[in-house]
Scaffold this motif. Structure first.
Motif, mmCIF file in Angstrom:
data_model
loop_
_atom_site.group_PDB
_atom_site.id
_atom_site.type_symbol
_atom_site.label_atom_id
_atom_site.label_comp_id
_atom_site.label_asym_id
_atom_site.label_seq_id
_atom_site.Cartn_x
_atom_site.Cartn_y
_atom_site.Cartn_z
ATOM 1 N N THR A 137 0.827 -1.217 0.000
ATOM 2 C CA THR A 137 0.000 0.000 0.000
ATOM 3 C C THR A 137 0.854 1.257 0.000
ATOM 4 N N GLN A 138 2.115 1.132 0.440
ATOM 5 C CA GLN A 138 3.016 2.280 0.506
ATOM 6 C C GLN A 138 4.094 2.249 -0.571
ATOM 7 N N ALA A 139 4.274 1.123 -1.226
ATOM 8 C CA ALA A 139 5.358 0.972 -2.202
ATOM 9 C C ALA A 139 5.052 1.746 -3.484
ATOM 10 N N SER A 140 6.104 2.219 -4.137
ATOM 11 C CA SER A 140 5.948 2.928 -5.406
ATOM 12 C C SER A 140 5.586 1.944 -6.517
ATOM 13 N N ARG A 141 5.085 2.493 -7.612
ATOM 14 C CA ARG A 141 4.747 1.648 -8.760
ATOM 15 C C ARG A 141 5.987 0.933 -9.299
ATOM 16 N N LEU A 142 7.122 1.637 -9.318
ATOM 17 C CA LEU A 142 8.339 1.025 -9.845
ATOM 18 C C LEU A 142 8.785 -0.159 -8.997
#
Length: 498
Positions: A137-142
């Motif tokens: 939920t906090q991770a970037s798309r990359l």
């Protein structure tokens, strides 16, 4: 100079020549790994707001690729060296270690994980396990895309990718070292290209199928990568259960089944050789276990837990297939499941998927071989002593007879596998987890499955995470390959420098 020292000198020269080839092929493998670490940067076209974290992929990817290219170009032998299986295990071992440790940097630099967590996540990705300590939920798309990419590459295997790139035939040693004993065609390089072609085609069709089933493009790409590699990393906290969609589950089930099939079986399917496929022992075992285990889960667990008949049936079928395919997607949690459900999932995770596929576990072929050997022994007990009985099985489109040496090798592998599972379970119980939880979680780790009952988390003890790292690594590369490659390295290093 004594005769002994002369022999030692010649052996050292021979080893140095062989290790030039070994390091050259290793260089090519890690150069390719570096390119895949760089590959999430292509998504900046669609997510330019994440340009500020690009360095987290650029540095490790570029450095690894540069080191790999230098090794490849400077040490390439004048003529293509044919690799033995032992030398193949050294290449595979070194390549995977380089990839795993280089792969930690994006998780540390931009993912906010500590070293242990980053090694765990990287190992889980490259080995296609899917256990995770990342908060999606906090991770970037990359970062999310990166996790899916390394699962996709890990599923294809560096041996397959490297051999499809090498000009000429490097020998079957590299693919054998990754546990892929069958070739689609006699030429190793062409066989590797066919595997990659099938794999790529499945991914493309799977992505489109999930998009049509209701996912957005980003979710569809990531879930397709994870399903075909039998990896299980998801972009959602609740995995496939987030969508609670029969159509999404149906498409995912098809992808998981194709991911767990031996690539030779997939090739025969595409060639229309259905009779050869139906004779295959792995396919028969899979066709038996899925309905039987799904029925047990439905009657013993799902029918009493979920509100509707349709939901209960969907859960029973999906969780059976995700466990035996070693994918690790889930549609529900297992905290409210009874011991019957946990036991079935543990057995399925231990058995695992098809040999020569992206799946982990003991492998269905080994289980089938033991079954055929058991049938043979039972017949021997019932027939006269003069009677001759043979255990046979169908591989590709040919019937073969089992040799005692083959049965012995399979038995030793399963024995060692269960020992490591027991030791890993013991370590987890030492951290205070219950025996059922520990049995489940370590079966998932060593089987490279990714299902969890809550033991694996970001705040789990470091020792527990490292125990699971070892299990995932051994489970993906297979026990004999890791052992032989490690011993070969330790034995050869002193001679190389004499």
């Amino acid at each position: 100079m004594t005769l002994t020292s002369s022999k030692t000198g010649r052996y050292g020269q021979f080893l140095r020549r062989r290790y030039r080839a070994i390091l050259s092929y290793t260089g090519l493998g890690i150069a390719i790994a570096g390119l895949f670490i760089l590959s999430p940067l292509l998504a900046l076209i669609f997510y330019p707001e994440e340009i500020n974290i690009a360095w987290g992929f650029l540095l490790p990817g570029a450095i690894l690729s540069l080191v790999g290219v230098i090794l490849w170009r400077s040490l390439t032998p004048s003529s293509t060296e044919s690799l033995t299986w032992q030398e193949g295990t050294v290449i595979v071992l070194l390549t995977w270690l380089f990839a795993i440790f280089a792969g930690t940097f994006p998780f540390i630099g931009i993912g906010g994980l500590n070293f242990t967590q980053a090694v765990f996540e990287s190992t889980s990705g490259w080995t296609t396990t899917g256990l995770s300590v990342v908060d999606v939920t906090q991770a970037s798309r990359l970062i999310l895309l990166y996790r899916s990419i390394i699962e996709l590459v890990g599923g294809a295997g560096f041996a397959i990718i490297t051999l499809s790139t090498i000009t000429g035939i490097a020998g079957a040693g590299l693919t054998l070292a990754e546990g892929r004993t069958d070739q689609l065609v006699p030429n190793v390089r062409r066989s590797a290209k066919l595997v990659l072609g099938i794999y790529t085609g499945y991914v493309a069709v799977g992505t489109i199928g999930l998009r049509l089933a209701g996912m957005g493009w980003f979710d569809a790409i990531n879930q397709a990568f994870a399903a075909l590699s039998t990896g299980g990393f998801s972009t959602r906290t609740n995995s496939i259960g987030y969508w609670d969609s029969p159509s999404v589950e149906a498409v995912t089930i098809v992808l998981m089944l194709f991911g767990t099939l031996n690539f030779v079986t997939s090739y025969l399917l595409l060639k229309g050789k259905f009779k050869a496929v139906t004779r295959n022992g792995e396919v028969r075992l899979l066709a038996l276990m899925i309905p039987v285990c799904a029925l047990i889960l439905f009657l013993g667990v799902a029918s009493g837990l979920y509100p509707s008949l349709g939901k209960a049936v969907r859960v029973a079928i999906f969780e059976t297939i995700t466990a035996i395919s070693t994918t690790g997607f889930s549609t529900v949690g297992y905290g409210d499941w009874n011991s019957v459900g946990w036991f079935v999932l543990i057995v399925l995770m231990l058995i695992g998927g098809g040999s020569g596929a992206t799946a982990g576990g003991i492998k269905q072929l080994r289980i089938y071989i033991l079954y055929r050997a058991l049938v043979r022994e039972m017949r021997r007990m019932l027939l006269p002593e003069s009677a001759i009985t043979e255990a046979d099985l169908w591989q590709r489109d040919r019937r073969s007879f089992l040799q005692d040496s083959q049965i012995l090798t399979v038995s030793m592998f399963i024995f060692l596998y269960l020992i490591f599972w027991g030791v890993g379970t013991l370590i987890l119980t030492a951290y205070g987890y219950s025996l059922p939880e520990s049995l489940f979680e370590y079966a998932s780790a060593i089987g490279t499955v990714g299902l969890s009952v809550g033991v694996t988390s970001a705040d789990a003890p470091s020792g527990l995470l490292w125990a699971e790292v070892v299990g995932m690594f051994l489970g993906r590369l297979e026990l004999f390959a890791v052992f032989v490659g490690g011993v070969r390295l330790l034995r050869d290093i002193p001679s190389l420098f004499k």
